[in-house]
Design a protein around this motif. Sequence first.
Motif, PDB file in Angstrom:
ATOM      1  N   LEU A   1       0.858  -1.175   0.000  1.00  0.00           N
ATOM      2  CA  LEU A   1       0.000   0.000   0.000  1.00  0.00           C
ATOM      3  C   LEU A   1       0.898   1.229   0.000  1.00  0.00           C
ATOM      4  O   LEU A   1       2.035   1.188   0.492  1.00  0.00           O
ATOM      5  CB  LEU A   1      -0.888   0.001   1.253  1.00  0.00           C
ATOM      6  N   ARG A   2       0.401   2.340  -0.533  1.00  0.00           N
ATOM      7  CA  ARG A   2       1.180   3.582  -0.578  1.00  0.00           C
ATOM      8  C   ARG A   2       1.066   4.297   0.756  1.00  0.00           C
ATOM      9  O   ARG A   2      -0.004   4.788   1.128  1.00  0.00           O
ATOM     10  CB  ARG A   2       0.710   4.474  -1.715  1.00  0.00           C
ATOM     11  N   ALA A   3       2.183   4.349   1.484  1.00  0.00           N
ATOM     12  CA  ALA A   3       2.216   4.967   2.808  1.00  0.00           C
ATOM     13  C   ALA A   3       2.038   6.478   2.713  1.00  0.00           C
ATOM     14  O   ALA A   3       2.491   7.113   1.758  1.00  0.00           O
ATOM     15  CB  ALA A   3       3.529   4.641   3.502  1.00  0.00           C
ATOM     16  N   ILE A   4       1.378   7.015   3.713  1.00  0.00           N
ATOM     17  CA  ILE A   4       1.195   8.459   3.864  1.00  0.00           C
ATOM     18  C   ILE A   4       2.010   8.881   5.080  1.00  0.00           C
ATOM     19  O   ILE A   4       1.904   8.275   6.143  1.00  0.00           O
ATOM     20  CB  ILE A   4      -0.296   8.807   4.110  1.00  0.00           C
ATOM     21  N   GLU A   5       2.798   9.927   4.946  1.00  0.00           N
ATOM     22  CA  GLU A   5       3.580  10.427   6.068  1.00  0.00           C
ATOM     23  C   GLU A   5       2.673  11.225   7.000  1.00  0.00           C
ATOM     24  O   GLU A   5       1.936  12.103   6.556  1.00  0.00           O
ATOM     25  CB  GLU A   5       4.733  11.288   5.580  1.00  0.00           C
ATOM     26  N   ILE A   6       2.742  10.882   8.284  1.00  0.00           N
ATOM     27  CA  ILE A   6       1.902  11.536   9.283  1.00  0.00           C
ATOM     28  C   ILE A   6       2.743  11.976  10.473  1.00  0.00           C
ATOM     29  O   ILE A   6       3.861  11.515  10.667  1.00  0.00           O
ATOM     30  CB  ILE A   6       0.774  10.602   9.773  1.00  0.00           C
ATOM     31  N   ASP A   7       2.176  12.871  11.265  1.00  0.00           N
ATOM     32  CA  ASP A   7       2.729  13.265  12.550  1.00  0.00           C
ATOM     33  C   ASP A   7       1.646  13.049  13.588  1.00  0.00           C
ATOM     34  O   ASP A   7       0.465  13.324  13.326  1.00  0.00           O
ATOM     35  CB  ASP A   7       3.133  14.742  12.557  1.00  0.00           C
ATOM     36  N   VAL A   8       2.048  12.552  14.746  1.00  0.00           N
ATOM     37  CA  VAL A   8       1.124  12.407  15.869  1.00  0.00           C
ATOM     38  C   VAL A   8       1.591  13.391  16.923  1.00  0.00           C
ATOM     39  O   VAL A   8       2.719  13.324  17.403  1.00  0.00           O
ATOM     40  CB  VAL A   8       1.137  10.961  16.410  1.00  0.00           C
ATOM     41  N   ARG A   9       0.718  14.333  17.269  1.00  0.00           N
ATOM     42  CA  ARG A   9       1.047  15.333  18.276  1.00  0.00           C
ATOM     43  C   ARG A   9      -0.231  15.893  18.889  1.00  0.00           C
ATOM     44  O   ARG A   9      -1.275  15.916  18.231  1.00  0.00           O
ATOM     45  CB  ARG A   9       1.904  16.453  17.694  1.00  0.00           C
ATOM     46  N   ASP A  10      -0.129  16.287  20.111  1.00  0.00           N
ATOM     47  CA  ASP A  10      -1.249  16.908  20.818  1.00  0.00           C
ATOM     48  C   ASP A  10      -2.510  16.059  20.744  1.00  0.00           C
ATOM     49  O   ASP A  10      -3.625  16.587  20.595  1.00  0.00           O
ATOM     50  CB  ASP A  10      -1.522  18.320  20.271  1.00  0.00           C
ATOM     51  N   GLY A  11      -2.360  14.737  20.801  1.00  0.00           N
ATOM     52  CA  GLY A  11      -3.504  13.837  20.812  1.00  0.00           C
ATOM     53  C   GLY A  11      -4.226  13.694  19.484  1.00  0.00           C
ATOM     54  O   GLY A  11      -5.386  13.297  19.446  1.00  0.00           O
ATOM     55  N   ALA A  12      -3.523  13.995  18.386  1.00  0.00           N
ATOM     56  CA  ALA A  12      -4.166  13.917  17.073  1.00  0.00           C
ATOM     57  C   ALA A  12      -3.167  13.451  16.015  1.00  0.00           C
ATOM     58  O   ALA A  12      -1.960  13.502  16.208  1.00  0.00           O
ATOM     59  CB  ALA A  12      -4.748  15.277  16.678  1.00  0.00           C
ATOM     60  N   VAL A  13      -3.713  13.014  14.877  1.00  0.00           N
ATOM     61  CA  VAL A  13      -2.912  12.558  13.745  1.00  0.00           C
ATOM     62  C   VAL A  13      -3.066  13.585  12.630  1.00  0.00           C
ATOM     63  O   VAL A  13      -4.188  13.925  12.231  1.00  0.00           O
ATOM     64  CB  VAL A  13      -3.384  11.174  13.237  1.00  0.00           C
ATOM     65  N   TYR A  14      -1.939  14.071  12.117  1.00  0.00           N
ATOM     66  CA  TYR A  14      -1.910  15.079  11.066  1.00  0.00           C
ATOM     67  C   TYR A  14      -1.083  14.574   9.880  1.00  0.00           C
ATOM     68  O   TYR A  14      -0.159  13.788  10.062  1.00  0.00           O
ATOM     69  CB  TYR A  14      -1.241  16.377  11.550  1.00  0.00           C
ATOM     70  N   LEU A  15      -1.401  15.035   8.692  1.00  0.00           N
ATOM     71  CA  LEU A  15      -0.523  14.804   7.556  1.00  0.00           C
ATOM     72  C   LEU A  15       0.797  15.495   7.838  1.00  0.00           C
ATOM     73  O   LEU A  15       0.828  16.601   8.388  1.00  0.00           O
ATOM     74  CB  LEU A  15      -1.135  15.365   6.266  1.00  0.00           C
ATOM     75  N   ARG A  16       1.899  14.847   7.501  1.00  0.00           N
ATOM     76  CA  ARG A  16       3.227  15.411   7.773  1.00  0.00           C
ATOM     77  C   ARG A  16       3.532  16.566   6.838  1.00  0.00           C
ATOM     78  O   ARG A  16       3.208  16.532   5.666  1.00  0.00           O
ATOM     79  CB  ARG A  16       4.296  14.340   7.616  1.00  0.00           C
ATOM     80  N   THR A  17       4.204  17.564   7.384  1.00  0.00           N
ATOM     81  CA  THR A  17       4.619  18.720   6.583  1.00  0.00           C
ATOM     82  C   THR A  17       5.956  18.451   5.941  1.00  0.00           C
ATOM     83  O   THR A  17       6.707  17.607   6.337  1.00  0.00           O
ATOM     84  CB  THR A  17       4.738  19.979   7.464  1.00  0.00           C
TER      85      THR A  17
END
Length: 118
Positions: A102-118
Motif C-alpha cells: 500500500l502507498r504509505a502516507i507520512e503523518i505526525d502524531v502530536r497533541d492527541g491527534a494525527v496530522y498529515l506530515r509537513t
Amino acid sequence: MQTVTVANPVLLLAHLDQLADGAVVETDATIDGDSESVILHRAGETIRAWLNVCPHAGRRLDWAPGKFLFDKQGHLVCAVHGATFELRAGECIAGPCRGASLRAIEIDVRDGAVYLRT
C-alpha cells in the motif's frame, strides 16, 4: 514501499481517541491537490497511514466507505479481488498483488491527534 509526500502542513486526519488499539479507520484528505481516501491503523502507540487504494487494480480496499474486511489473522483484505495486506508495513502477503505494498502516507502524531506530515 512508496511514500506519498503531502504539502498541506495542518490537515487533521483524526483524534487519537477515535482510534482504538487495533482499529482501522477511513478518512478523507487532500493530497497533492486531489481528494483521497486514507486508511489509519493503530497498533498500540504506533499509527500508520496509507492511501485506501489496492495496488492490484487501483480500487478502494473497503467494501463500503469505512467498512473493511479482515481475515482470521487480522490482515486487511481487499473487498474487490481478495488481496491480503499485513498491517505493519502494508505489504500484500496473498492475492493478485503479492509483494506489492500500500502507498504509505507520512503523518505526525502530536497533541492527541494525527496530522498529515509537513
